[in-house]
Design a protein around this motif. Sequence first.
Motif, PDB file in Angstrom:
ATOM      1  N   THR A   5     -38.365   5.134  -7.163  1.00 19.19           N
ATOM      2  CA  THR A   5     -39.318   4.033  -7.162  1.00 19.19           C
ATOM      3  C   THR A   5     -40.640   4.593  -6.650  1.00 19.19           C
ATOM      4  N   ALA A   6     -41.658   4.534  -7.491  1.00 14.01           N
ATOM      5  CA  ALA A   6     -42.971   5.047  -7.105  1.00 14.01           C
ATOM      6  C   ALA A   6     -43.962   3.897  -7.140  1.00 14.01           C
ATOM      7  N   VAL A   7     -44.770   3.800  -6.105  1.00 14.53           N
ATOM      8  CA  VAL A   7     -45.841   2.809  -6.044  1.00 14.53           C
ATOM      9  C   VAL A   7     -47.142   3.598  -6.115  1.00 14.53           C
ATOM     10  N   ILE A   8     -47.917   3.349  -7.181  1.00 11.96           N
ATOM     11  CA  ILE A   8     -49.114   4.152  -7.435  1.00 11.96           C
ATOM     12  C   ILE A   8     -50.309   3.247  -7.737  1.00 11.96           C
ATOM     13  N   LYS A   9     -51.481   3.870  -7.819  1.00 15.68           N
ATOM     14  CA  LYS A   9     -52.690   3.144  -8.192  1.00 15.68           C
ATOM     15  C   LYS A   9     -52.611   2.793  -9.681  1.00 15.68           C
ATOM     16  N   PRO A  10     -53.034   1.586 -10.053  1.00 13.01           N
ATOM     17  CA  PRO A  10     -52.898   1.135 -11.447  1.00 13.01           C
ATOM     18  C   PRO A  10     -53.570   2.039 -12.482  1.00 13.01           C
ATOM     19  N   PHE A  11     -54.721   2.604 -12.161  1.00  9.20           N
ATOM     20  CA  PHE A  11     -55.434   3.399 -13.159  1.00  9.20           C
ATOM     21  C   PHE A  11     -54.754   4.738 -13.436  1.00  9.20           C
ATOM     22  N   LYS A  12     -53.737   5.092 -12.651  1.00 10.16           N
ATOM     23  CA  LYS A  12     -52.998   6.333 -12.860  1.00 10.16           C
ATOM     24  C   LYS A  12     -51.759   6.141 -13.732  1.00 10.16           C
ATOM     25  N   LEU A  13     -51.450   4.910 -14.107  1.00  6.08           N
ATOM     26  CA  LEU A  13     -50.213   4.621 -14.827  1.00  6.08           C
ATOM     27  C   LEU A  13     -50.074   5.403 -16.130  1.00  6.08           C
ATOM     28  N   ASP A  14     -51.074   5.368 -16.992  1.00  7.91           N
ATOM     29  CA  ASP A  14     -50.966   6.045 -18.281  1.00  7.91           C
ATOM     30  C   ASP A  14     -50.785   7.550 -18.119  1.00  7.91           C
ATOM     31  N   ASP A  15     -51.515   8.151 -17.177  1.00 10.27           N
ATOM     32  CA  ASP A  15     -51.379   9.590 -16.942  1.00 10.27           C
ATOM     33  C   ASP A  15     -49.971   9.944 -16.471  1.00 10.27           C
ATOM     34  N   VAL A  16     -49.435   9.142 -15.553  1.00  5.50           N
ATOM     35  CA  VAL A  16     -48.088   9.398 -15.035  1.00  5.50           C
ATOM     36  C   VAL A  16     -47.057   9.212 -16.141  1.00  5.50           C
ATOM     37  N   ARG A  17     -47.192   8.171 -16.926  1.00  6.64           N
ATOM     38  CA  ARG A  17     -46.238   7.927 -18.016  1.00  6.64           C
ATOM     39  C   ARG A  17     -46.230   9.088 -19.007  1.00  6.64           C
ATOM     40  N   GLU A  18     -47.410   9.568 -19.374  1.00  7.54           N
ATOM     41  CA  GLU A  18     -47.506  10.689 -20.310  1.00  7.54           C
ATOM     42  C   GLU A  18     -46.896  11.957 -19.731  1.00  7.54           C
ATOM     43  N   ALA A  19     -47.169  12.229 -18.463  1.00  5.21           N
ATOM     44  CA  ALA A  19     -46.644  13.437 -17.823  1.00  5.21           C
ATOM     45  C   ALA A  19     -45.123  13.374 -17.706  1.00  5.21           C
ATOM     46  N   LEU A  70     -34.496  15.443 -10.468  1.00  3.44           N
ATOM     47  CA  LEU A  70     -35.181  14.723  -9.394  1.00  3.44           C
ATOM     48  C   LEU A  70     -36.418  15.449  -8.877  1.00  3.44           C
ATOM     49  N   ASP A  71     -36.298  16.718  -8.510  1.00  7.43           N
ATOM     50  CA  ASP A  71     -37.427  17.440  -7.922  1.00  7.43           C
ATOM     51  C   ASP A  71     -38.599  17.527  -8.888  1.00  7.43           C
ATOM     52  N   GLN A  72     -38.315  17.747 -10.163  1.00  4.20           N
ATOM     53  CA  GLN A  72     -39.371  17.846 -11.155  1.00  4.20           C
ATOM     54  C   GLN A  72     -40.082  16.500 -11.336  1.00  4.20           C
ATOM     55  N   VAL A  73     -39.332  15.411 -11.335  1.00  5.93           N
ATOM     56  CA  VAL A  73     -39.916  14.077 -11.473  1.00  5.93           C
ATOM     57  C   VAL A  73     -40.832  13.774 -10.284  1.00  5.93           C
ATOM     58  N   ILE A  74     -40.361  14.060  -9.088  1.00  6.57           N
ATOM     59  CA  ILE A  74     -41.180  13.826  -7.890  1.00  6.57           C
ATOM     60  C   ILE A  74     -42.452  14.663  -7.935  1.00  6.57           C
ATOM     61  N   VAL A  76     -44.062  15.855 -10.551  1.00  8.79           N
ATOM     62  CA  VAL A  76     -44.984  15.346 -11.575  1.00  8.79           C
ATOM     63  C   VAL A  76     -45.706  14.101 -11.073  1.00  8.79           C
ATOM     64  N   ILE A  77     -44.970  13.164 -10.481  1.00  6.41           N
ATOM     65  CA  ILE A  77     -45.607  11.934  -9.991  1.00  6.41           C
ATOM     66  C   ILE A  77     -46.639  12.253  -8.918  1.00  6.41           C
ATOM     67  N   CYS A  78     -46.286  13.114  -7.972  1.00  4.89           N
ATOM     68  CA  CYS A  78     -47.224  13.476  -6.898  1.00  4.89           C
ATOM     69  C   CYS A  78     -48.478  14.151  -7.449  1.00  4.89           C
ATOM     70  N   ARG A  79     -48.272  15.080  -8.361  1.00  6.94           N
ATOM     71  CA  ARG A  79     -49.392  15.844  -8.917  1.00  6.94           C
ATOM     72  C   ARG A  79     -50.326  14.958  -9.742  1.00  6.94           C
ATOM     73  N   VAL A  80     -49.765  14.102 -10.578  1.00  6.10           N
ATOM     74  CA  VAL A  80     -50.580  13.319 -11.504  1.00  6.10           C
ATOM     75  C   VAL A  80     -51.151  12.056 -10.853  1.00  6.10           C
ATOM     76  N   GLY A  89     -50.220   6.024  -2.713  1.00  2.00           N
ATOM     77  CA  GLY A  89     -48.912   5.418  -2.928  1.00  2.00           C
ATOM     78  C   GLY A  89     -47.775   6.158  -2.264  1.00  2.00           C
ATOM     79  N   LYS A  90     -46.564   5.794  -2.658  1.00  3.77           N
ATOM     80  CA  LYS A  90     -45.357   6.377  -2.071  1.00  3.77           C
ATOM     81  C   LYS A  90     -44.297   6.504  -3.150  1.00  3.77           C
ATOM     82  N   ILE A  91     -43.328   7.378  -2.878  1.00  2.60           N
ATOM     83  CA  ILE A  91     -42.159   7.527  -3.739  1.00  2.60           C
ATOM     84  C   ILE A  91     -40.934   7.315  -2.878  1.00  2.60           C
ATOM     85  N   PHE A  92     -40.028   6.470  -3.342  1.00  7.51           N
ATOM     86  CA  PHE A  92     -38.768   6.207  -2.655  1.00  7.51           C
ATOM     87  C   PHE A  92     -37.634   6.670  -3.558  1.00  7.51           C
TER      88      PHE A  92
END
Length: 112
Positions: A5-19, A70-74, A76-80, A89-92
């Motif tokens: 579960t990741a809580v991020i800034k809204p404007f980063k959604l498309d970038d995270v989804r693509e990555a 798991l590690d790769q997903v975390i 990518v989310i942190c980087r993007v 945001g945070k990742i749970f």
Amino acid sequence: MKMVTAVIKPFKLDDVREALSEIGVTGLTVTEVKGFGRQKGHTELYRGAEYVVDFVPKVRLDLAVKDADLDQVIDVICRVAGTGKIGDGKIFVTALEQVVRIRTGETNESAI
């Protein structure tokens, strides 16, 4: 299996989804949420009046992943999603006991 579960800034959604798509994540659930952390909201001006916004708009991503991914997903989310500023945001990560694909009846990793 894990539920990320990741809580991020809204404007980063498309970038995270693509990555995430690029590394093979095939599905996620997106929810618009509001909350606050260390930033504790902010003040805004509306028609000349200042008011406090206690809850900041965020986007919540929920995705089920295999333990091996798991590690790769975390990463990518942190980087993007990261901007280096407060409120990124945070990742749970929680254990996921069972997954069932409703249409086919597949279970666990084959259902992801």
